[in-house]
Scaffold this active site. Structure first.
Site, PDB file in Angstrom:
ATOM      1  N   ARG A 187       0.926  -1.130   0.023  1.00 49.22           N
ATOM      2  CA  ARG A 187      -0.100   0.162  -0.114  1.00 49.22           C
ATOM      3  C   ARG A 187       0.977   1.258  -0.015  1.00 49.22           C
ATOM      4  O   ARG A 187       2.155   1.197   0.222  1.00 49.22           O
ATOM      5  CB  ARG A 187      -1.137  -0.038   1.284  1.00 49.22           C
ATOM      6  CG  ARG A 187      -0.296   0.110   2.549  1.00 49.22           C
ATOM      7  CD  ARG A 187      -1.378  -0.029   3.778  1.00 49.22           C
ATOM      8  NE  ARG A 187      -0.908   0.121   5.050  1.00 49.22           N
ATOM      9  CZ  ARG A 187      -0.852   1.417   5.531  1.00 49.22           C
ATOM     10  NH1 ARG A 187      -1.253   2.373   5.075  1.00 49.22           N
ATOM     11  NH2 ARG A 187      -0.349   1.576   6.683  1.00 49.22           N
ATOM     12  N   ASN A 222       7.610   1.194   0.183  1.00 51.34           N
ATOM     13  CA  ASN A 222       7.542  -0.119  -0.648  1.00 51.34           C
ATOM     14  C   ASN A 222       8.269   0.080  -1.780  1.00 51.34           C
ATOM     15  O   ASN A 222       8.735  -0.959  -2.726  1.00 51.34           O
ATOM     16  CB  ASN A 222       6.179  -0.377  -0.919  1.00 51.34           C
ATOM     17  CG  ASN A 222       5.492  -1.216   0.501  1.00 51.34           C
ATOM     18  OD1 ASN A 222       5.983  -2.095   1.122  1.00 51.34           O
ATOM     19  ND2 ASN A 222       4.447  -0.739   0.730  1.00 51.34           N
ATOM     20  N   ARG A 281      -6.193  -2.951  -5.496  1.00 50.15           N
ATOM     21  CA  ARG A 281      -6.816  -3.262  -4.337  1.00 50.15           C
ATOM     22  C   ARG A 281      -7.682  -1.908  -3.785  1.00 50.15           C
ATOM     23  O   ARG A 281      -7.659  -0.899  -4.143  1.00 50.15           O
ATOM     24  CB  ARG A 281      -5.824  -3.583  -3.028  1.00 50.15           C
ATOM     25  CG  ARG A 281      -5.129  -2.260  -2.713  1.00 50.15           C
ATOM     26  CD  ARG A 281      -3.914  -2.821  -1.792  1.00 50.15           C
ATOM     27  NE  ARG A 281      -4.307  -2.833  -0.402  1.00 50.15           N
ATOM     28  CZ  ARG A 281      -3.513  -3.247   0.604  1.00 50.15           C
ATOM     29  NH1 ARG A 281      -2.046  -3.409   0.215  1.00 50.15           N
ATOM     30  NH2 ARG A 281      -3.849  -3.475   1.741  1.00 50.15           N
ATOM     31  N   SER A 340      -6.230  -1.413   8.354  1.00 52.79           N
ATOM     32  CA  SER A 340      -6.658  -2.392   7.482  1.00 52.79           C
ATOM     33  C   SER A 340      -5.703  -3.682   7.702  1.00 52.79           C
ATOM     34  O   SER A 340      -4.603  -3.834   7.773  1.00 52.79           O
ATOM     35  CB  SER A 340      -6.827  -2.161   5.935  1.00 52.79           C
ATOM     36  OG  SER A 340      -7.473  -1.079   5.888  1.00 52.79           O
ATOM     37  N   GLN A 345       5.592 -10.662   2.404  1.00 56.43           N
ATOM     38  CA  GLN A 345       5.688  -9.445   2.564  1.00 56.43           C
ATOM     39  C   GLN A 345       6.658  -8.568   2.175  1.00 56.43           C
ATOM     40  O   GLN A 345       7.770  -8.954   2.231  1.00 56.43           O
ATOM     41  CB  GLN A 345       6.039  -9.302   4.406  1.00 56.43           C
ATOM     42  CG  GLN A 345       5.016 -10.167   5.089  1.00 56.43           C
ATOM     43  CD  GLN A 345       3.653  -9.352   5.665  1.00 56.43           C
ATOM     44  OE1 GLN A 345       3.549  -8.565   4.740  1.00 56.43           O
ATOM     45  NE2 GLN A 345       3.267  -9.605   6.681  1.00 56.43           N
ATOM     46  N   ARG A 360      20.925 -21.094  33.957  1.00 54.39           N
ATOM     47  CA  ARG A 360      21.154 -20.207  32.652  1.00 54.39           C
ATOM     48  C   ARG A 360      22.033 -21.144  31.810  1.00 54.39           C
ATOM     49  O   ARG A 360      22.981 -21.621  32.109  1.00 54.39           O
ATOM     50  CB  ARG A 360      21.858 -18.887  32.835  1.00 54.39           C
ATOM     51  CG  ARG A 360      22.027 -18.238  31.574  1.00 54.39           C
ATOM     52  CD  ARG A 360      22.668 -16.784  31.811  1.00 54.39           C
ATOM     53  NE  ARG A 360      22.215 -15.982  32.840  1.00 54.39           N
ATOM     54  CZ  ARG A 360      21.302 -15.046  32.104  1.00 54.39           C
ATOM     55  NH1 ARG A 360      21.180 -14.961  30.829  1.00 54.39           N
ATOM     56  NH2 ARG A 360      20.623 -14.411  33.013  1.00 54.39           N
TER      57      ARG A 360
END
Length: 386
Positions: free
Chosen positions: A10, A20, A72, A81, A106, A157
Site C-alpha cells: 500500500r 515499498n 486493491r 486494515s 511481505q 542459565r
C-alpha cells in the site's frame, strides 16, 4: 493445482513514506521480494496488490514475467486494515481453485530469496501441513512485563551452544491453500509447520535505522558475485561512475569534472592486490588523461563508443593473456551495455540507466556516480573474489 505468490503493497506507510518503493540497495524495496518469487520455479503467478498508481508504475517498470498488479480497494489499504482483508478481497475477485497454494509474501522482507521460498514450499508439500510460516531460530532470552522468564530458567542459565532457542516469526512468508484461507479468514490454519530462514532475516523495516541495518545485511549475505573465475583486470567508465555525470564549465569555457578521492584510493588498493586497472570511456579529453595518470591505471582507452568498449576490453585481455570472464567492470549508461553483459563481474551505480540495472547478474551499488562507487565495489564485492 497452481501456486500463487501474493505481495500486498500500500502507499500509506506513515513511518517511512512510500517505503515499498523507496530505494533499498539500489532498487525499490518491493523489487527484491518480487524477484525472489519470480525466480522460484514452483510459483506460477506473482500478484502485487496495491492502491497506489506510482507503486503500480514502478512494479510494471521491472518487466518481470509471471507478475500482474491487482488494484486493491482503498478501504483495504488503511492504517487499520488487516492483511487478511486484502487477501480475501483478491480471492473473492479471482475465483481460484480451493486447493491452489497461496503464498503471502511481505514486501518488507528484502532478504527473502527464491531458495527460502522453495524450501518453504517443500515443507508445505512434503510434510502435508495445512499451512506453513517462515521463522528464524532466536537464542535470546525472553521475559514478560511481570518479570517472568518465557523461554528459559534464569537459575539454570544455559550456554548459548546448549540452548535450543525459540522459533520467532520473521514475517517473510506464509503458505496456505485458497480454500482454507476462505474458511478460516486467516493466513494460517490447521496443522502449522515452520520453514526456517537464516537468523539475519529477522530484521523489521519500520524505521530508518532498520533500513540501514538491513542494507548492510543484504550486502554482506546476498549481493550476487557472478564471476566464478579470478578477477585479473578491473575497468571503470568515467562519466556517471567516477564522476556525477555533471558537465561543469569555467568562465573561460574549460570543461571541468568532479572526481571522488575515495575512488582514487580504491584504484590504489585494487592495484596493490595484483589486479590490473583500466579506464575505457567514450570521452576524449586531456582532463581524463591527467586523471588516469594520477590513478596510475595500466590502460586508458578514450573515444570508445557503441561496441568500442568491448573491443578495447578484449584487446587488453589479449595483451594480458586473460579471458573476458577475468574482468570486472562498472558502467552506467547504454554505451556500457555490451561490455557489462560480457564481463565476469559487472556493477553499476544506483542511479544508472534502468536498462543497465536490468542486466542479468549485475550488482547494483548503493552509491551514485561520483559518490565513491569504485571504493564501495572494491570493499563490498571485489575484495571477496581476490
Amino acid at each position: 493445482m497452481k501456486t500463487i505468490a501474493f505481495i500486498p503493497v500500500r502507499g500509506g506507510s506513515k513511518s517511512i513514506p512510500l517505503k515499498n518503493i523507496k530505494q533499498f540497495c539500489g532498487r525499490p524495496l518491493v523489487y527484491w521480494t518480487i524477484k525472489a518469487a519470480v525466480e522460484t520455479n514452483t510459483i506460477n503467478e506473482v500478484v502485487i496488490a496495491t492502491d497506489h498508481e506510482q507503486i503500480e508504475a514502478v512494479v510494471n517498470s521491472f518487466g518481470f514475467n509471471k507478475v500482474s498488479v491487482f488494484k486493491r480497494n482503498s478501504n483495504n489499504a488503511q492504517d487499520s486494515s488487516s492483511t487478511e482483508s486484502v487477501i480475501l478481497e483478491y480471492l473473492e475477485a479471482r475465483k481460484l481453485e480451493e486447493n491452489d497454494a497461496f503464498i503471502l509474501i511481505q514486501a518488507t522482507s528484502p532478504l527473502l530469496t527464491a531458495k527460502d521460498l522453495g524450501a518453504g514450499i517443500r515443507v508445505f508439500e512434503e510434510h502435508k501441513y495445512d499451512s506453513v510460516l517462515s521463522c528464524v531460530l532466536s537464542k535470546r532470552f525472553f521475559w514478560n512485563i511481570k518479570g517472568d522468564p518465557i523461554n528459559y530458567d534464569p537459575y539454570n542459565r544455559p550456554r548459548r551452544q546448549d540452548f535450543e532457542g525459540t522459533y520467532m516469526e520473521n514475517g517473510a512468508f506464509y503458505i496456505n491453500t485458497v480454500g482454507q484461507i476462505k474458511d478460516y479468514q486467516n493466513r494460517l490454519s490447521g496443522n502449522i509447520g515452520i520453514s526456517l530462514m537464516p537468523e539475519y532475516t529477522d530484521v523489521e523495516l519500520d524505521e530508518e535505522d532498520d533500513w540501514q541495518r538491513a542494507e548492510i545485511l543484504m550486502k554482506k549475505y546476498l549481493f550476487p558475485v557472478r564471476s566464478q573465475k579470478e578477477i585479473k583486470l578491473f575497468i571503470s567508465d568515467i562519466d556517471g561512475v567516477l564522476t556525477d555525470a555533471g558537465m561543469y564549465y569555467s568562465e573561460n569555457g574549460d570543461e571541468l569534472k568532479k572526481f571522488n578521492t575515495h575512488d582514487g584510493m580504491a584504484f590504489q588498493l585494487i592495484r596493490e592486490s595484483g589486479v590490473k586497472t583500466a579506464i575505457i570511456t567514450s570521452e576524449n579529453t586531456e582532463l581524463v588523461k591527467r586523471r588516469a595518470n594520477k590513478l596510475k591505471v595500466d590502460y586508458l582507452y578514450q573515444g570508445k563508443r557503441d561496441g568500442g568498449k568491448l573491443s578495447a576490453a578484449l584487446e587488453i585481455c589479449k595483451k594480458e593473456g586473460i579471458e573476458i570472464d577475468n574482468v570486472a567492470y562498472i558502467g552506467d549508461d547504454i554505451n556500457c551495455l555490451e561490455l557489462l553483459s560480457a564481463v565476469g563481474l559487472s556493477a553499476c551505480p544506483s542511479n544508472a540507466l534502468e536498462k543497465i540495472k536490468n542486466i542479468p547478474g549485475i550488482i547494483q551499488l548503493s552509491k551514485k556516480g561520483g559518490e565513491g562507487v569504485v571504493r564501495e565495489f572494491y570493499e563490498e564485492i571485489l575484495v571477496k573474489t581476490l
